[in-house]
Motif scaffolding. Structure first.
Motif, PDB file in Angstrom:
ATOM      1  N   ASP A 113     -55.050  -6.361 -34.669  1.00 51.47           N
ATOM      2  CA  ASP A 113     -54.337  -5.436 -35.541  1.00 51.47           C
ATOM      3  C   ASP A 113     -55.411  -4.400 -35.806  1.00 51.47           C
ATOM      4  O   ASP A 113     -55.314  -3.314 -36.316  1.00 51.47           O
ATOM      5  CB  ASP A 113     -54.116  -5.975 -36.964  1.00 51.47           C
ATOM      6  N   ASP A 114     -56.813  -4.590 -35.737  1.00 53.01           N
ATOM      7  CA  ASP A 114     -57.788  -3.768 -36.227  1.00 53.01           C
ATOM      8  C   ASP A 114     -59.021  -3.668 -35.147  1.00 53.01           C
ATOM      9  O   ASP A 114     -59.066  -4.453 -34.322  1.00 53.01           O
ATOM     10  CB  ASP A 114     -58.259  -4.328 -37.546  1.00 53.01           C
ATOM     11  N   ALA A 129     -50.340  -5.614 -29.895  1.00 53.54           N
ATOM     12  CA  ALA A 129     -50.641  -5.128 -31.499  1.00 53.54           C
ATOM     13  C   ALA A 129     -49.536  -5.381 -32.456  1.00 53.54           C
ATOM     14  O   ALA A 129     -48.475  -5.438 -31.837  1.00 53.54           O
ATOM     15  CB  ALA A 129     -51.070  -3.642 -31.375  1.00 53.54           C
ATOM     16  N   ASP A 132     -48.079  -2.836 -37.803  1.00 51.61           N
ATOM     17  CA  ASP A 132     -49.035  -2.454 -38.861  1.00 51.61           C
ATOM     18  C   ASP A 132     -50.330  -2.055 -38.246  1.00 51.61           C
ATOM     19  O   ASP A 132     -51.156  -1.912 -39.209  1.00 51.61           O
ATOM     20  CB  ASP A 132     -48.686  -2.833 -40.092  1.00 51.61           C
ATOM     21  N   VAL A 134     -54.006  -0.734 -36.725  1.00 50.13           N
ATOM     22  CA  VAL A 134     -54.325   0.456 -36.883  1.00 50.13           C
ATOM     23  C   VAL A 134     -54.131   1.264 -35.447  1.00 50.13           C
ATOM     24  O   VAL A 134     -53.924   0.498 -34.467  1.00 50.13           O
ATOM     25  CB  VAL A 134     -55.910   0.777 -37.088  1.00 50.13           C
ATOM     26  N   GLU A 135     -53.915   2.609 -35.558  1.00 49.63           N
ATOM     27  CA  GLU A 135     -53.421   3.645 -34.476  1.00 49.63           C
ATOM     28  C   GLU A 135     -54.272   3.214 -33.029  1.00 49.63           C
ATOM     29  O   GLU A 135     -53.602   3.155 -32.004  1.00 49.63           O
ATOM     30  CB  GLU A 135     -53.737   4.869 -34.677  1.00 49.63           C
ATOM     31  N   ARG A 136     -55.579   3.054 -33.001  1.00 52.98           N
ATOM     32  CA  ARG A 136     -56.391   2.865 -31.729  1.00 52.98           C
ATOM     33  C   ARG A 136     -56.142   1.574 -31.327  1.00 52.98           C
ATOM     34  O   ARG A 136     -55.888   1.325 -30.039  1.00 52.98           O
ATOM     35  CB  ARG A 136     -57.958   2.859 -32.303  1.00 52.98           C
ATOM     36  N   ARG A 138     -52.849  -0.224 -31.447  1.00 52.18           N
ATOM     37  CA  ARG A 138     -51.344   0.216 -31.268  1.00 52.18           C
ATOM     38  C   ARG A 138     -51.721   1.058 -29.865  1.00 52.18           C
ATOM     39  O   ARG A 138     -50.863   0.642 -28.680  1.00 52.18           O
ATOM     40  CB  ARG A 138     -50.735   0.924 -32.050  1.00 52.18           C
ATOM     41  N   ALA A 139     -52.578   1.852 -29.683  1.00 49.23           N
ATOM     42  CA  ALA A 139     -52.857   2.884 -28.422  1.00 49.23           C
ATOM     43  C   ALA A 139     -53.258   1.919 -27.191  1.00 49.23           C
ATOM     44  O   ALA A 139     -52.505   2.203 -26.129  1.00 49.23           O
ATOM     45  CB  ALA A 139     -53.571   4.051 -28.722  1.00 49.23           C
ATOM     46  N   VAL A 144     -46.319  -3.550 -28.577  1.00 54.94           N
ATOM     47  CA  VAL A 144     -46.572  -3.447 -30.191  1.00 54.94           C
ATOM     48  C   VAL A 144     -45.223  -4.004 -30.606  1.00 54.94           C
ATOM     49  O   VAL A 144     -44.006  -3.870 -30.526  1.00 54.94           O
ATOM     50  CB  VAL A 144     -46.650  -1.950 -30.562  1.00 54.94           C
TER      51      VAL A 144
END
Length: 168
Positions: A113-114, A129, A132, A134-136, A138-139, A144
């Motif tokens: 997740d982080d 991921a 929830d 972080v964006e990086r 998830r990317a 997801v």
């Protein structure tokens, strides 16, 4: 994110899942009592998901950045091993886990997740991921989840991998 046929094929080849804990098995919050004791909340459905993975022949391991007696106790009760807590650089530990299980890294999934989890993602054959994250993260993920950490994401992962392995 929808599970496509190529993703399902990747999931079929997974022999082990390596999970982060805080923000994946938990909501990422730290619960501290007045005397400084930490506690964590785990979703029982996630626990059953872990048991189902193990019963289905998929190994489960933990690599967490924080040391925690609560995590050691919960994961031990579920039959998870190996458990690595207080890990700063997760990449080399991920490689060690795969080697200790006798598996190539490409047959291991990483769930996080982080940002510290990206070290595992760089080595894993499948990266997941939680919703929830972080964006990086998830990317960087192949998939997801729709559920967040501590709210059924682990169960979603286990159900998806087991369904793929069963040909569904």
């Amino acid at each position: 994110m929808q599970i496509t046929e190529p993703l399902r094929a990747q999931m079929r080849g997974i022999a082990a899942v390596v999970f982060d804990v805080d923000g994946v098995f938990t909501d990422g919050g730290l619960y501290l009592s007045d005397d400084g004791r930490e506690s964590k909340r785990f979703d029982t459905k996630d626990g059953l998901g872990v048991k189902r993975l193990l019963d289905g022949g998929v190994r489960v391991a933990i690599i967490s950045g924080r040391p925690s007696p609560a995590v050691a106790s919960r994961m031990g009760a579920l039959g998870v091993e190996p458990i690595h807590l207080g890990v700063g650089d997760k990449g080399p530990v991920f490689a060690d886990v795969a080697a200790s299980l006798g598996l190539p890294e490409t047959s291991c999934a990483a769930v996080g997740d982080d940002l510290p989890d990206l070290d595992m993602f760089a080595r894993a054959g499948l990266t997941i991921a939680v919703a929830d994250a972080v964006e990086r993260v998830r990317a960087a993920a192949h998939w997801v989840t729709t559920r967040g950490g501590g709210r059924g994401a682990v169960r979603e992962v286990s159900d998806a991998i087991l369904a793929a392995r069963a040909g569904h």
